[in-house]
Write an enzyme that holds these catalytic residues in place. Structure first.
Site, short mmCIF file in Angstrom:
data_model
loop_
_atom_site.label_atom_id
_atom_site.label_comp_id
_atom_site.label_asym_id
_atom_site.label_seq_id
_atom_site.Cartn_x
_atom_site.Cartn_y
_atom_site.Cartn_z
CB ALA A 118 -0.95 -0.01 1.20
N GLY A 134 2.02 1.51 -3.47
CA GLY A 134 0.86 1.79 -4.32
C GLY A 134 0.37 3.22 -4.20
CG ASP A 135 -0.11 6.96 -1.01
OD1 ASP A 135 -1.24 7.41 -1.31
OD2 ASP A 135 0.78 7.66 -0.48
CB ALA A 136 4.56 6.32 -4.15
CD GLU A 151 0.58 12.43 -4.43
OE1 GLU A 151 1.00 13.61 -4.50
OE2 GLU A 151 0.42 11.82 -3.37
#
Length: 159
Positions: A51, A54-56, A59
């Site tokens: 996660a 994945g967040d990076a 974005e």
């Protein structure tokens, strides 16, 4: 045969989708990373670690989507923040669910179960769904770039 000349950004007719050169760059970096991390170690990564990655990636994808046409920094920020909020990520996950394969659904489940803590701004279910999307994106970034690209292009980002 003459090579196709690219127009400068300010002369392009319409904004391009982030599925061409940035995808090639992302793919090259993915192949490099995948070669460095053995499959056994990939399987040992926690959903929280996936996660985080994945967040990076999510974005980055959103930022690339809004890069054209050129705008002021404040406009970029406003557009991107509207898409990376947990509520919007949860909405995107729900829109992708009918398209997910069994192994991807398992990653989503693992991401949902790994979403711990008390989110301050959103309800726990929304937070779990957002974390699930980030986990899926992180997993696919490391294991199946082509599938990641396919799913990201199904998202309905608003211009």
């Amino acid at each position: 045969m003459k090579a196709k000349e690219e127009k400068p950004l300010h002369e392009q007719d319409e904004p391009s989708k982030p599925d061409s050169s940035w995808c090639q760059t992302l793919k090259a970096s993915t192949e490099h990373i995948s070669q460095q991390i053995p499959q056994a170690q990939l399987q040992q990564l926690s959903p929280a670690a996936l996660a985080y990655l994945g967040d990076a990636i999510y974005e980055f994808y959103v930022r690339m989507f809004y890069l054209l046409p050129p705008q002021r920094s404040e406009a970029y920020h406003r557009l991107v923040v509207a898409q990376v909020r947990a509520e919007k990520q949860a909405l995107h996950l729900r829109s992708l669910m009918p398209h997910l394969q069994q192994n991807e659904l398992e990653i989503v489940r693992r991401g949902r179960n790994a979403a711990t803590g008390r989110p301050k701004r959103v309800d726990p279910e929304t937070y779990q769904q957002a974390t699930s999307l980030e986990t899926l994106i992180g997993y696919l970034y490391l294991t199946n770039y082509q599938r990641l690209t396919e799913l990201l292009q199904k998202l309905h980002l608003e211009k």
